[in-house]
Design an enzyme around this catalytic site. Structure first.
Site, PDB file in Angstrom:
ATOM      1  N   SER A 114       0.831  -1.190   0.000  1.00 38.33           N
ATOM      2  CA  SER A 114       0.000   0.000   0.000  1.00 38.33           C
ATOM      3  C   SER A 114       0.875   1.254   0.000  1.00 38.33           C
ATOM      4  O   SER A 114       1.670   1.455  -0.911  1.00 38.33           O
ATOM      5  CB  SER A 114      -0.957  -0.077   1.194  1.00 38.33           C
ATOM      6  N   HIS A 166      -2.513  -1.319  -4.238  1.00 43.58           N
ATOM      7  CA  HIS A 166      -3.970  -1.377  -4.347  1.00 43.58           C
ATOM      8  C   HIS A 166      -4.522   0.042  -4.279  1.00 43.58           C
ATOM      9  O   HIS A 166      -3.777   0.999  -4.077  1.00 43.58           O
ATOM     10  CB  HIS A 166      -4.587  -2.280  -3.271  1.00 43.58           C
TER      11      HIS A 166
END
Length: 196
Positions: A98, A123
């Site tokens: 992330s 993501h």
């Protein structure tokens, strides 16, 4: 229990004890080894600013082992990395997920690395909202704005088209170190420190 090792250094004036992070900072090494929140970001930003003021010509190494975290806290680190004069070399040890992966890709071009068994995950931003319909709408617009901003920056740092980033960040996208190199998140997989 949070145990931080201490290092004893012998000098001509006697012994000096450092916590391990302070000792690494002397060698221009910063460790991001936790989820990213405001407190962690303030610590990383402070270390970056200190090292930049101490020697604006010498590279800084940022080792990343983080599951990600707060977008705004991560962007504070990102902006500081771009703001200071020294190049910031990024090295993934373990996991950069992330916002951790976002910061890994934000290192100086040619100086972004991962160790062979590292894992990288990208993501789209996560968020939730509750309250009145208007508040939910405001939160939804904000997260879409942040998603677009992060996708544009990641595209710039990886060389991937924004459309590819949008597709590949739609769900959790895990990569090996080798795949992250092919994707443009890192420049090289390192097996030994002297390869850097």
């Amino acid at each position: 229990m949070n145990l931080i090792p201490t290092v004893i250094e012998q000098t001509s004036r006697g012994e000096r004890a450092y916590d391990i992070y302070s000792r690494l900072l002397k060698d221009r090494i910063i460790i991001l080894g936790s989820p990213i929140d405001d407190q962690v970001a303030n610590s990383i930003v402070s270390q970056l600013l200190f090292l930049a003021a101490e020697d604006p010509e010498k590279d800084i190494s940022l080792y990343i082992n983080s599951p990600g975290g707060s977008i705004t806290a991560g962007l504070a680190i990102y902006d500081t990395m771009q703001f200071i004069k020294p190049d910031v070399s990024t090295i993934c040890i373990g996991m950069a997920a992330s916002m951790g992966a976002f910061l890994l890709a934000a290192g100086a071009k040619g100086k972004r690395f991962a160790l062979p068994n590292s894992e990288i995950m990208i993501h789209q931003p996560l968020g939730g909202a509750q309250g009145q319909a208007t508040e939910i709408e405001i939160a939804a617009k904000r997260i879409l704005f942040l998603r677009d901003k992060l996708n544009r920056i990641l595209a710039e740092n990886t060389g991937q088209p924004v459309e590819v980033i949008e597709r590949d960040t739609d769900r959790d996208n895990f990569m090996t170190a080798q795949k992250a190199q092919e994707y443009g998140i890192i420049d090289r997989v390192l097996t030994r420190i002297d390869e850097k």
